[in-house]
Design a protein around this motif. Sequence first.
Motif, PDB file in Angstrom:
ATOM      1  N   GLY A  43       0.822  -1.196   0.000  1.00 36.70           N
ATOM      2  CA  GLY A  43       0.000   0.000   0.000  1.00 36.70           C
ATOM      3  C   GLY A  43       0.853   1.241   0.000  1.00 36.70           C
ATOM      4  N   LEU A  44       0.236   2.351   0.260  1.00 38.21           N
ATOM      5  CA  LEU A  44       0.943   3.624   0.230  1.00 38.21           C
ATOM      6  C   LEU A  44       1.283   4.102   1.629  1.00 38.21           C
ATOM      7  CD1 LEU A  44      -0.557   3.525  -2.542  1.00 38.21           C
ATOM      8  CD2 LEU A  44      -0.504   6.004  -2.468  1.00 38.21           C
TER       9      LEU A  44
ATOM     10  N   PHE B  34     -12.241   5.153   1.104  1.00 42.28           N
ATOM     11  CA  PHE B  34     -12.091   5.286  -0.328  1.00 42.28           C
ATOM     12  C   PHE B  34     -11.508   3.989  -0.898  1.00 42.28           C
ATOM     13  CE2 PHE B  34     -12.836   9.802  -0.140  1.00 42.28           C
ATOM     14  CZ  PHE B  34     -12.353  10.168   1.099  1.00 42.28           C
ATOM     15  N   TYR B  36      -9.571   2.342  -4.177  1.00 43.27           N
ATOM     16  CA  TYR B  36      -8.778   2.648  -5.355  1.00 43.27           C
ATOM     17  C   TYR B  36      -8.417   1.360  -6.095  1.00 43.27           C
ATOM     18  CZ  TYR B  36      -7.959   7.308  -3.366  1.00 43.27           C
ATOM     19  OH  TYR B  36      -8.116   8.576  -2.857  1.00 43.27           O
ATOM     20  N   GLN B  38      -5.431  -0.011  -8.930  1.00 40.31           N
ATOM     21  CA  GLN B  38      -4.148   0.335  -9.511  1.00 40.31           C
ATOM     22  C   GLN B  38      -3.710  -0.759 -10.472  1.00 40.31           C
ATOM     23  OE1 GLN B  38      -0.735   0.418  -6.856  1.00 40.31           O
ATOM     24  NE2 GLN B  38       0.203   2.086  -8.012  1.00 40.31           N
ATOM     25  N   PHE B  91      -4.693  -4.421  -8.567  1.00 46.90           N
ATOM     26  CA  PHE B  91      -4.327  -4.181  -7.175  1.00 46.90           C
ATOM     27  C   PHE B  91      -5.359  -3.208  -6.618  1.00 46.90           C
ATOM     28  CE2 PHE B  91      -1.483  -4.813  -3.823  1.00 46.90           C
ATOM     29  CZ  PHE B  91      -1.040  -3.634  -3.262  1.00 46.90           C
ATOM     30  N   ILE B  93      -6.798  -1.005  -3.386  1.00 49.13           N
ATOM     31  CA  ILE B  93      -6.330  -0.390  -2.139  1.00 49.13           C
ATOM     32  C   ILE B  93      -7.439   0.438  -1.525  1.00 49.13           C
ATOM     33  CG2 ILE B  93      -4.581   1.087  -1.074  1.00 49.13           C
ATOM     34  CD1 ILE B  93      -2.807   0.655  -3.456  1.00 49.13           C
ATOM     35  N   PHE B 107      -3.622   4.353   4.322  1.00 46.71           N
ATOM     36  CA  PHE B 107      -3.976   3.364   3.328  1.00 46.71           C
ATOM     37  C   PHE B 107      -3.818   1.941   3.850  1.00 46.71           C
ATOM     38  CE2 PHE B 107      -4.527   5.671  -0.678  1.00 46.71           C
ATOM     39  CZ  PHE B 107      -4.135   6.940  -0.283  1.00 46.71           C
ATOM     40  N   GLY B 108      -4.643   1.062   3.331  1.00 49.10           N
ATOM     41  CA  GLY B 108      -4.450  -0.354   3.566  1.00 49.10           C
ATOM     42  C   GLY B 108      -3.252  -0.843   2.760  1.00 49.10           C
ATOM     43  N   SER B 109      -2.869  -2.073   2.997  1.00 44.85           N
ATOM     44  CA  SER B 109      -1.683  -2.629   2.341  1.00 44.85           C
ATOM     45  C   SER B 109      -1.989  -3.152   0.946  1.00 44.85           C
ATOM     46  CB  SER B 109      -1.081  -3.734   3.196  1.00 44.85           C
ATOM     47  OG  SER B 109      -2.057  -4.726   3.470  1.00 44.85           O
ATOM     48  N   GLY B 110      -3.258  -3.130   0.565  1.00 48.32           N
ATOM     49  CA  GLY B 110      -3.614  -3.536  -0.785  1.00 48.32           C
ATOM     50  C   GLY B 110      -3.950  -5.005  -0.923  1.00 48.32           C
TER      51      GLY B 110
END
Lengths: 114, 116
Positions: A43-44, B34, B36, B38, B91, B93, B107-110
């Motif tokens: 993630g970010l 939110f 997202y 990617q 991906f 997120i 943010f989450g780790s995805g």
Amino acid sequence: AQSVTQLGSHVSVSEGALVLLRCNYSSSVPPYLFWYVQYPNQGLQLLLKYTTGATLVKGINGFEAEFKKSETSFHLTKPSAHMSDAAEYFCAVSDGTSYDKVIFGPGTSLSVIP
Amino acid sequence: GAVVSQHPSWVICKSGTSVKIECRSLDFQATTMFWYRQFPKQSLMLMATSNEGSKATYEQGVEKDKFLINHASLTLSTLTVTSAHPEDSSFYICSAEVVAPGYGYTFGSGTRLTVV
């Protein structure tokens, strides 16, 4: 509508050299500006952000960015690159309203050469 | 503090099946989250804004019936990819705003979704 551009999809620097990642934004209202870093398949992580006040913002890992309203820029810098800085960097903008969506730039991939 | 936990971190599913992705705010309440998406080597594209107790707001071009979002509590939002197809591989997120000094969006780790 807000938007973000990042000049250079890929930047390479030598270890120990200056890192400069460019970000320009457009916004009809005073913006909130962010820089995020993303490592592969992760993630970010927030590096730093500008909301109000001092235009030079210091973040984690030695990074800093300066908000220049006249240039609509928010470039990210670090005096000396480290190998661990190699990652994808995203500049982002929101209009400062709580819970407003964040618009991301296309990203810049930073490579650090030993 | 201000951690968003996202699960699973990766998932492989067959075409036509549905996949649920969860995002939990561990130590704060997230009224809004939110989601997202990617694609490889690309930036994050906002899919939808998830509001606790109400319908999500989808961005233009995002299929509401395909990407179901539920935000039933202040700490949990889920994204369900229904009838997944290979082109949904991506991906994903999640993110939430932390309304506290020194914080911003966390943010989450995805989740890496692969549809085969």
